[in-house]
Write a protein that holds these residues in place. Sequence first.
Motif, PDB file in Angstrom:
ATOM      1  N   UNK A   1      -6.567 -71.222  22.799  1.00 49.58           N
ATOM      2  CA  UNK A   1      -5.192 -71.544  23.201  1.00 49.58           C
ATOM      3  C   UNK A   1      -4.226 -70.881  22.230  1.00 49.58           C
ATOM      4  N   UNK A   2      -4.296 -69.557  22.205  1.00 50.57           N
ATOM      5  CA  UNK A   2      -3.481 -68.773  21.293  1.00 50.57           C
ATOM      6  C   UNK A   2      -4.155 -67.436  21.019  1.00 50.57           C
ATOM      7  N   UNK A   3      -3.631 -66.676  20.080  1.00 51.77           N
ATOM      8  CA  UNK A   3      -4.147 -65.346  19.771  1.00 51.77           C
ATOM      9  C   UNK A   3      -4.356 -65.217  18.273  1.00 51.77           C
ATOM     10  N   UNK A   4      -5.260 -64.317  17.903  1.00 50.08           N
ATOM     11  CA  UNK A   4      -5.515 -63.961  16.513  1.00 50.08           C
ATOM     12  C   UNK A   4      -4.843 -62.621  16.226  1.00 50.08           C
ATOM     13  N   UNK A   5      -4.085 -62.567  15.148  1.00 58.08           N
ATOM     14  CA  UNK A   5      -3.530 -61.302  14.695  1.00 58.08           C
ATOM     15  C   UNK A   5      -4.585 -60.538  13.901  1.00 58.08           C
ATOM     16  N   UNK A   6      -4.450 -59.221  13.748  1.00 59.59           N
ATOM     17  CA  UNK A   6      -5.448 -58.476  12.964  1.00 59.59           C
ATOM     18  C   UNK A   6      -5.619 -58.996  11.552  1.00 59.59           C
ATOM     19  N   UNK A   7      -4.590 -59.614  10.995  1.00 58.70           N
ATOM     20  CA  UNK A   7      -4.707 -60.179   9.653  1.00 58.70           C
ATOM     21  C   UNK A   7      -5.536 -61.446   9.614  1.00 58.70           C
ATOM     22  N   UNK A   8      -5.818 -62.043  10.774  1.00 64.95           N
ATOM     23  CA  UNK A   8      -6.573 -63.278  10.837  1.00 64.95           C
ATOM     24  C   UNK A   8      -5.737 -64.502  11.114  1.00 64.95           C
TER      25      UNK A   8
END
Length: 488
Positions: free
Chosen positions: A216-223
């Motif tokens: 229920x959301x997204x992960x950025x490349x930074x984590x």
Amino acid sequence: MDPFRPASPPEARPLAASTCNPAPNCSGFRPREAFLSPLWRLVSDHLDAFLRNYSERHLFTHGPLASHVEKVWNDFLKCGDYNQGVVLLKCPGCGTSLAVPYSCKTRICPSCMTRRAEDLAVTLGDILPRVPYRHVVITFPRLMGIRHRVREDPTLLRRLVRLSVGVVTRELRREVRAHRHRREELAAALPGVVAACQSAGDCLQYHPHIHALITDGVFLPSGDFYGYLDWDSGRLTGLLRDSVLASFTRLGLLSPEAADTTKSWPVERSGFHVHVETRVDPDDREHLRTLLKYLTRSPIALDRLNYSEQTGQVTYRTKKGATLHYLHAVDFLCDLSQHIPPRGRPILSHHGWFASALGRLERRGQPDPDGLLTSPPPRRRTPWARLILRVWQVDLEKCPRCGTQMRRSRALLERHELVRLLAHLRLGGYPARPPPAPLPEAPPVTYGAVSRKRPQPPRAPLQPPRPALEPPGDDANQIPPGWEDWLD
């Protein structure tokens, strides 16, 4: 004739013990009538008639029979059969020995599929990040022949999964609001997706759909994780419809006129639907494991199946309460056989932040410093004996006398060794079975036909209670004295 299967008189038919039953005793899996599943008896009685009469009886309504179906059903009949080989377990404390048969591990066997689902829940339930999740169900319409084209080319299911994941990813990125200096990072944000393709509907008709467990959301490349987003089912359905129609048009599977006609209909009546109402809290791991097991469930449930050996009729109760009445078991086998996936075709796939190429769920290296993943060891398959313990509450590696952990001694696969052991256990050969019911002269009644209108299932009558299972015996040691040389 199979040299590994003992010959039987003409009036006797093969019968073996099946591990598809939820009541194995402490001495292994004994071939008792009370422990035989109705599906095993049905396949054993009518598999030959189904294969022999398929072209004449079901070719028009269900299309050609897949080449792998016969092998899968033959492997299913060997599930839990002592005559196909056993594994010997010996207790180092009291010397008790057990003989455990092999299971088929096919993707149509309800017992083996239940254990595969437990394996998925055990391996993924602990290593998935502690973030909120959504159980998303994606369905596709019968209109314009979309399901029929997927049935003719099952590889289109993988394309539908990729299109669905792409639509959800773009929509979740749009929901995230970030600082202007992080917009480039936001363009690479990914949700974690575990998707499973299912083909069986509630009435065993061909109904391709996708069950997905999505963060229920997204992960950025930074984590960093951005969660608790707004899910608009109507907007997702419209975007998915446009994406699928455009893809099928480019492939030449759908004419532009048919695609424009489908787009002109209201979204809620187009046949496409994206269900997003089921949500899982980050700390509700039990609910998460339940959904993981639901992703790879078997097409049928044994407790809703009834088979009459005298008449050959089959009744199956659906989840919604309706009862499917089959005049003969071969018609039920026809509906069920179209949901057997071929060997090597994956049912489950990982996408986005959980993609297999990234290895975040495999734990190949050291734990991530950001702490998004927990610290268990690398993901491995759960031992089969432990899955049997979780499903049937029977510990095959625990001695029934002293409770000591038993060790695996050896496997018996040679015919002369099996005859010697089965003769002592009185398990050799196969008990006599009644002759199978003949095929009726009436036309077949099926609910999974794809070339003509299928009959509507009637309402479900009251089901009689199931009889109690026979209690296990008192004898524990299955290896007689003087055979210790087998256990080396």
